[in-house]
Design a protein around this motif. Structure first.
Motif, PDB file in Angstrom:
ATOM      1  N   TYR A   4       0.851  -1.191   0.000  1.00 51.94           N
ATOM      2  CA  TYR A   4       0.000   0.000   0.000  1.00 51.94           C
ATOM      3  C   TYR A   4       0.880   1.231   0.000  1.00 51.94           C
ATOM      4  CZ  TYR A   4      -3.177   3.593   1.770  1.00 51.94           C
ATOM      5  OH  TYR A   4      -3.913   4.741   1.932  1.00 51.94           O
ATOM      6  N   ASP A   5       0.662   2.119  -0.934  1.00 52.99           N
ATOM      7  CA  ASP A   5       1.479   3.332  -1.070  1.00 52.99           C
ATOM      8  C   ASP A   5       0.623   4.553  -0.737  1.00 52.99           C
ATOM      9  OD1 ASP A   5       3.225   5.313  -1.663  1.00 52.99           O
ATOM     10  OD2 ASP A   5       3.243   4.956  -3.828  1.00 52.99           O
ATOM     11  N   PRO A   6       0.721   5.127   0.468  1.00 56.59           N
ATOM     12  CA  PRO A   6      -0.084   6.301   0.827  1.00 56.59           C
ATOM     13  C   PRO A   6       0.133   7.490  -0.102  1.00 56.59           C
ATOM     14  CG  PRO A   6       0.943   5.335   2.777  1.00 56.59           C
ATOM     15  CD  PRO A   6       1.565   4.678   1.576  1.00 56.59           C
ATOM     16  N   SER A   7       1.333   7.603  -0.673  1.00 55.00           N
ATOM     17  CA  SER A   7       1.629   8.742  -1.537  1.00 55.00           C
ATOM     18  C   SER A   7       0.854   8.694  -2.849  1.00 55.00           C
ATOM     19  CB  SER A   7       3.128   8.807  -1.829  1.00 55.00           C
ATOM     20  OG  SER A   7       3.543   7.677  -2.584  1.00 55.00           O
ATOM     21  N   ALA A   8       0.209   7.570  -3.127  1.00 59.00           N
ATOM     22  CA  ALA A   8      -0.584   7.464  -4.356  1.00 59.00           C
ATOM     23  C   ALA A   8      -1.917   8.185  -4.248  1.00 59.00           C
ATOM     24  CB  ALA A   8      -0.819   5.988  -4.693  1.00 59.00           C
ATOM     25  N   PHE A   9      -2.234   8.647  -3.043  1.00 59.59           N
ATOM     26  CA  PHE A   9      -3.508   9.338  -2.830  1.00 59.59           C
ATOM     27  C   PHE A   9      -3.241  10.757  -2.358  1.00 59.59           C
ATOM     28  CE2 PHE A   9      -4.058   4.824  -2.079  1.00 59.59           C
ATOM     29  CZ  PHE A   9      -5.168   4.525  -2.853  1.00 59.59           C
ATOM     30  N   PRO A  10      -4.054  11.700  -2.792  1.00 61.24           N
ATOM     31  CA  PRO A  10      -3.839  13.096  -2.386  1.00 61.24           C
ATOM     32  C   PRO A  10      -4.139  13.282  -0.904  1.00 61.24           C
ATOM     33  CG  PRO A  10      -5.899  12.885  -3.584  1.00 61.24           C
ATOM     34  CD  PRO A  10      -5.207  11.563  -3.710  1.00 61.24           C
ATOM     35  N   PRO A  11      -3.312  14.053  -0.192  1.00 57.96           N
ATOM     36  CA  PRO A  11      -3.556  14.299   1.231  1.00 57.96           C
ATOM     37  C   PRO A  11      -4.691  15.323   1.423  1.00 57.96           C
ATOM     38  CG  PRO A  11      -1.660  15.544   0.501  1.00 57.96           C
ATOM     39  CD  PRO A  11      -2.097  14.707  -0.674  1.00 57.96           C
ATOM     40  N   PHE A  12      -5.366  15.238   2.543  1.00 59.47           N
ATOM     41  CA  PHE A  12      -6.352  16.252   2.897  1.00 59.47           C
ATOM     42  C   PHE A  12      -6.479  16.300   4.404  1.00 59.47           C
ATOM     43  CE2 PHE A  12      -8.743  12.357   2.357  1.00 59.47           C
ATOM     44  CZ  PHE A  12      -9.617  12.346   3.442  1.00 59.47           C
ATOM     45  N   TYR A  95     -19.088  17.851   5.309  1.00 57.98           N
ATOM     46  CA  TYR A  95     -19.012  18.789   4.190  1.00 57.98           C
ATOM     47  C   TYR A  95     -17.632  18.642   3.549  1.00 57.98           C
ATOM     48  CZ  TYR A  95     -23.074  20.582   6.602  1.00 57.98           C
ATOM     49  OH  TYR A  95     -24.311  20.676   7.221  1.00 57.98           O
ATOM     50  N   GLY A  96     -17.612  18.313   2.262  1.00 55.56           N
ATOM     51  CA  GLY A  96     -16.332  18.013   1.627  1.00 55.56           C
ATOM     52  C   GLY A  96     -16.175  18.533   0.216  1.00 55.56           C
ATOM     53  N   ALA A  97     -16.835  19.632  -0.137  1.00 54.84           N
ATOM     54  CA  ALA A  97     -16.645  20.208  -1.472  1.00 54.84           C
ATOM     55  C   ALA A  97     -15.164  20.515  -1.686  1.00 54.84           C
ATOM     56  CB  ALA A  97     -17.476  21.475  -1.631  1.00 54.84           C
ATOM     57  N   PRO A  98     -14.604  20.186  -2.848  1.00 56.23           N
ATOM     58  CA  PRO A  98     -13.163  20.363  -3.065  1.00 56.23           C
ATOM     59  C   PRO A  98     -12.676  21.788  -2.850  1.00 56.23           C
ATOM     60  CG  PRO A  98     -14.111  18.995  -4.788  1.00 56.23           C
ATOM     61  CD  PRO A  98     -15.263  19.527  -3.993  1.00 56.23           C
ATOM     62  N   ASP A  99     -13.520  22.779  -3.103  1.00 54.61           N
ATOM     63  CA  ASP A  99     -13.074  24.168  -3.018  1.00 54.61           C
ATOM     64  C   ASP A  99     -13.614  24.889  -1.787  1.00 54.61           C
ATOM     65  OD1 ASP A  99     -15.713  24.138  -3.759  1.00 54.61           O
ATOM     66  OD2 ASP A  99     -15.507  25.644  -5.354  1.00 54.61           O
ATOM     67  N   ARG A 100     -14.052  24.168  -0.763  1.00 55.65           N
ATOM     68  CA  ARG A 100     -14.660  24.832   0.390  1.00 55.65           C
ATOM     69  C   ARG A 100     -13.634  25.575   1.240  1.00 55.65           C
ATOM     70  NH1 ARG A 100     -14.328  22.513   5.220  1.00 55.65           N
ATOM     71  NH2 ARG A 100     -16.257  23.558   5.860  1.00 55.65           N
ATOM     72  N   ASP A 101     -12.357  25.207   1.135  1.00 56.61           N
ATOM     73  CA  ASP A 101     -11.293  25.879   1.884  1.00 56.61           C
ATOM     74  C   ASP A 101     -10.181  26.221   0.901  1.00 56.61           C
ATOM     75  OD1 ASP A 101      -8.975  26.453   3.531  1.00 56.61           O
ATOM     76  OD2 ASP A 101     -10.022  25.479   5.196  1.00 56.61           O
ATOM     77  N   PRO A 102      -9.800  27.497   0.785  1.00 58.51           N
ATOM     78  CA  PRO A 102      -8.790  27.878  -0.203  1.00 58.51           C
ATOM     79  C   PRO A 102      -7.384  27.414   0.140  1.00 58.51           C
ATOM     80  CG  PRO A 102      -9.397  29.770   1.135  1.00 58.51           C
ATOM     81  CD  PRO A 102     -10.346  28.666   1.499  1.00 58.51           C
ATOM     82  N   PHE A 156     -16.042  30.487   4.655  1.00 53.28           N
ATOM     83  CA  PHE A 156     -16.142  29.124   4.129  1.00 53.28           C
ATOM     84  C   PHE A 156     -17.592  28.846   3.680  1.00 53.28           C
ATOM     85  CE2 PHE A 156     -12.829  29.236   7.451  1.00 53.28           C
ATOM     86  CZ  PHE A 156     -11.729  28.926   6.690  1.00 53.28           C
ATOM     87  N   ASP A 157     -18.096  27.657   4.001  1.00 49.88           N
ATOM     88  CA  ASP A 157     -19.493  27.318   3.707  1.00 49.88           C
ATOM     89  C   ASP A 157     -20.325  27.294   4.986  1.00 49.88           C
ATOM     90  OD1 ASP A 157     -18.210  25.183   4.824  1.00 49.88           O
ATOM     91  OD2 ASP A 157     -18.847  23.700   3.330  1.00 49.88           O
ATOM     92  N   HIS A 158     -19.953  28.165   5.935  1.00 49.29           N
ATOM     93  CA  HIS A 158     -20.565  28.123   7.253  1.00 49.29           C
ATOM     94  C   HIS A 158     -22.019  28.565   7.265  1.00 49.29           C
ATOM     95  CE1 HIS A 158     -16.498  27.992   9.615  1.00 49.29           C
ATOM     96  NE2 HIS A 158     -16.660  27.003   8.768  1.00 49.29           N
ATOM     97  N   ALA A 159     -22.441  29.364   6.290  1.00 43.45           N
ATOM     98  CA  ALA A 159     -23.859  29.725   6.218  1.00 43.45           C
ATOM     99  C   ALA A 159     -24.707  28.469   5.982  1.00 43.45           C
ATOM    100  CB  ALA A 159     -24.105  30.748   5.112  1.00 43.45           C
TER     101      ALA A 159
END
Length: 255
Positions: A4-12, A95-102, A156-159
């Protein structure tokens, strides 16, 4: 097991955001903080923070709750909590929209916290200031808060998160005993009715409400005393009973 290679997946990163609701001056209010750092520096936001490496989600939410409000989570199975220091806490949504946090990819697990009338908050962490605000002020048509008299978007998307938390509270008190989480350990039927009125934003008939809540088995338990703290004649004190569901439910009046 295959390699298993963790680096194959993007970190978040993972955060917890808190929708902290209370009733102050007969109005449903939410805790908001003014951000002291980028991104959205100077904007109002919900309290919250990043989950640490060594804690799970519930522990992170409980920690943030203590840091932001001084409240501990009340364990329903534990002895009576210290008055004014216990809060109901439950997961709300993710909440996990890709652009919710710059800054980077951030997934937030929002939690809903409810507690009786709370004192003025103190800012902590990266917050510049904190205050209670009526949800009607925060949940305008465009989901804005007030800053120096000018409407600005919540960070963010706090509203959206706030709106979801308020709707969860409004719908859940229809069929559960959640409204008692806004009350002190001992309360009157009138005080409980004012919680429903504040959360729903409507006026309720006192006699019908009294008949409903006192006639539902296990919903309220007499505390063995009276109080005049609301003025007028002494009113009987109650505690939340063991019933967690209202059957039939107390439906929200149509506005």
């Amino acid at each position: 097991m295959s390699p298993y290679d963790p680096s194959a997946f993007p970190p978040f990163a993972v955060t917890v955001d808190l929708v902290v609701l209370t009733v102050r001056r007969h109005a449903l209010c939410a805790l908001i903080v003014r951000r002291g750092e980028a991104p959205f520096q100077g904007r109002w936001a919900l309290p919250g923070g990043f989950v640490r490496d060594d804690e799970d989600l519930d522990a992170a939410a409980a920690r943030e709750l203590v840091e932001e409000t001084g409240l501990c989570v009340h364990d329903p199975g534990a002895p009576e909590p210290v008055p004014g220091h216990g809060a109901h806490l439950e997961q709300l949504a993710t909440y996990g929209a890709p652009d919710r946090d710059p800054r980077m990819r951030v997934v937030s697990v929002a939690h809903l916290a409810l507690a009786p009338d709370l004192p003025a908050p103190r800012a902590g962490g990266d917050a510049h200031s904190a205050r209670w605000a009526p949800v009607e002020e925060l949940l305008g048509e465009d989901g804005t808060a007030e800053r120096e008299g000018e409407p600005v978007p919540l960070a963010f998307d706090h509203a959206r998160i706030l709106a979801d938390g308020v709707e969860r509270a409004r719908s859940k008190i229809e069929y559960s005993s959640l409204a008692t989480a806004f009350c002190p350990p001992e309360f009157t039927v009138g005080e409980l009715r004012r919680v429903y009125e504040a959360v729903w934003g409507v006026a309720l008939d006192p006699r019908n409400f009294h008949r409903k809540v006192t006639g539902t088995p296990g919903f309220l338990v007499p505390a063995g005393g009276t109080t005049t703290r609301q003025g007028g004649r002494p009113a009987q004190l109650f505690r939340a009973g063991g019933a967690t569901l209202l059957n039939p439910p107390m439906l929200r009046p149509e506005v």
